[in-house]
Scaffold this active site. Sequence first.
Site, mmCIF file in Angstrom:
data_model
loop_
_atom_site.group_PDB
_atom_site.id
_atom_site.type_symbol
_atom_site.label_atom_id
_atom_site.label_comp_id
_atom_site.label_asym_id
_atom_site.label_seq_id
_atom_site.Cartn_x
_atom_site.Cartn_y
_atom_site.Cartn_z
ATOM 1 N N LYS A 178 -23.153 3.520 4.173
ATOM 2 C CA LYS A 178 -23.437 4.377 3.078
ATOM 3 C C LYS A 178 -23.461 3.618 1.997
ATOM 4 O O LYS A 178 -23.232 2.369 1.935
ATOM 5 C CB LYS A 178 -21.803 5.106 3.155
ATOM 6 C CG LYS A 178 -21.705 6.039 3.996
ATOM 7 C CD LYS A 178 -20.451 7.005 3.647
ATOM 8 C CE LYS A 178 -20.116 7.863 4.941
ATOM 9 N NZ LYS A 178 -20.887 9.002 5.064
ATOM 10 N N ARG A 234 -18.823 13.611 14.904
ATOM 11 C CA ARG A 234 -19.288 14.276 16.181
ATOM 12 C C ARG A 234 -19.140 13.341 17.687
ATOM 13 O O ARG A 234 -18.913 14.034 18.480
ATOM 14 C CB ARG A 234 -20.849 14.874 15.875
ATOM 15 C CG ARG A 234 -21.767 13.722 16.056
ATOM 16 C CD ARG A 234 -23.023 14.308 15.365
ATOM 17 N NE ARG A 234 -22.929 14.626 14.008
ATOM 18 C CZ ARG A 234 -24.109 15.087 13.414
ATOM 19 N NH1 ARG A 234 -24.931 15.528 13.878
ATOM 20 N NH2 ARG A 234 -23.933 15.431 12.128
HETATM 21 N N1 BES Z 1 -17.736 11.784 6.870
HETATM 22 C C1 BES Z 1 -19.036 12.113 6.721
HETATM 23 C C2 BES Z 1 -19.090 13.305 6.041
HETATM 24 C C3 BES Z 1 -18.613 13.759 4.917
HETATM 25 C C4 BES Z 1 -19.381 13.434 3.626
HETATM 26 C C5 BES Z 1 -17.207 13.955 4.463
HETATM 27 C C6 BES Z 1 -19.141 13.788 2.319
HETATM 28 C C7 BES Z 1 -16.776 14.084 3.463
HETATM 29 C C8 BES Z 1 -17.624 14.059 2.365
HETATM 30 C C9 BES Z 1 -19.739 12.043 8.046
HETATM 31 O O1 BES Z 1 -19.177 11.148 8.928
HETATM 32 C C10 BES Z 1 -21.113 11.555 7.543
HETATM 33 O O2 BES Z 1 -21.285 10.582 7.163
HETATM 34 N N2 BES Z 1 -21.982 12.747 7.936
HETATM 35 C C11 BES Z 1 -23.445 12.232 7.638
HETATM 36 C C12 BES Z 1 -24.270 12.930 8.828
HETATM 37 C C13 BES Z 1 -25.761 12.451 8.884
HETATM 38 C C14 BES Z 1 -25.680 10.991 9.165
HETATM 39 C C15 BES Z 1 -26.350 13.147 9.992
HETATM 40 C C16 BES Z 1 -23.828 12.990 6.378
HETATM 41 O O3 BES Z 1 -23.269 13.880 6.051
HETATM 42 O O4 BES Z 1 -24.589 12.433 5.677
HETATM 43 MN MN MN Z 2 -20.285 9.438 8.759
#
Ligand code: BES
Ligand code: MN
Length: 498
Positions: free
Chosen positions: A278, A352
Amino acid sequence: MKFLLKPTDPSKIEADILISFCWEKDLSETSDISKELSEEVKEGAAREDFEGKSDQLLLLSTRGIISAYKFLLVGLGKREKFDSYHLYTAIASAVKKSREGKPAKIAIVLPSEWLKKFSTPKTVQAVVEAVSASLYQFLKYKSEEEKKKTRIVEEVDLLLSAGKLSAAEEGLQIGEIISASVSFARDLINEPGEVTHPSFLAETALDIAKASKGSIKVKVWEKEEIEKLGMGSFLGVAKGSVKPPKFIRLSYRPALPKKKIVLIGKGITFDTGGLSIKTAEFMETMKLDMSGAASVLSIFQALPSLHPKVEVVGLIAACENMPAGNALKPGDILSAMNGKTIEVLNTDAEGRLTLADAISFANMKEKPDEIIDIATLTGACMVALGQEIAGLWGNDEKMMQDLERSAKETCEKIWRMPLEEEYKELLKSHIADIKNIQTGKYGGAITGALFLSEFVGSTPWMHLDIAGPAYAEKDTALAPQGGVGFGVRLLLHYLLNK
Ligand code: BES
Ligand code: MN
Ligand code: ZN
């Protein structure tokens, strides 16, 4: 902070602030408190255009007309539109406003119409929950000097007629148990990820079992045992971390349970994204990624004192998502407990992967009547529904309707989203059974839910994506900046209504 139920005449109550409520264009009830006060209210209302609309507030100095130092009149809007949702927000915004005056003691006049409409216990319970939620603070990491500067509310008096006291007592007890549970979840989320690592969550579960004096049982699977269970998907995520993963199971079983419900909480104790790392901005709050697990643990903490009539199992696949020399790589293929193979194309879609195994475990080992997962799953859900509303998916109409009712009554907002079969196409992998991210960039919250549905089989199931409401990025009326404990009130209500 303590709550006291008092049949005292509101005009005689000694408090830093007295809070009372009125309907739109109807300020008459204040005259029940004191004629003189109602004259002041009339004048103030005229000066400030206060009409008692929803969320309008009128704050007055009482100058000795009544015993309380200040008086706050809270508009409730139109009678016909008022529901339990407004009850929470009215209380929370009143408490928030009151705190500007740094009160040590707050008194609240409970409108008799509320007691009639929602019942006395339910009203008191909701009021206690709303007051507690809005007074919550996490001061653990402030220095003693800073702590001293924050005035703590010591006492909240709830004023109602003497005849209602015993019914109110019942609501007070339940409200206090649920509020403690919400605060417990908030504390867990607010702690740094470095503190709430997987072993810490496992220890927390064991502590909950110990405190329950036998009514809650906990089992924790270590890495080698998780391998034996065949949870290749979960272990893939955990690979890059020096902190060992833990698979945690909690259970609560009343005599002659009506149903068996499995609650699964996403327990990523920190989500860096892994090698699909990230950006700094998006990583800032990622200690929140165990919010689902925090809610499940908190619910279990409350179950022994609330004793619902259903059997409840809690499952948490706890690990950290880190980049490292031996971390999961895009292109890797994992095999989940149910035998399905997963092509990992983005290591940031890790929730997931852990849930796939927790859901498989639920299906294969628990034979549950219902599975409910609660997860900070996708940023896409936040894009769709904003920061206050959780997305709801499921394969069972009745379950979803029941949960929607609980959402209304607990003021935890959820919105139903489609489990669109046609989008399953987007998760097809050329090399494995399924891939962990979709083709294209739209509908990410839906494809996240569809991914989970692949592991559910035919069990009645609901998925709550709480990425938005799990964490308040700024102070709100019902929660200060930080963890919200979303889902605790909602799911406890759901379980208690079974
Ligand atoms: N933990 C994150 C989702 C999230 C984002 C929770 C902001 C709370 C606040 C999750 O693991 C994630 O990173 N999801 C990705 C998925 C994508 C790579 C398909 C996302 O939402 O960008
Ligand atoms: Mn994530
Ligand atoms: Zn995550």
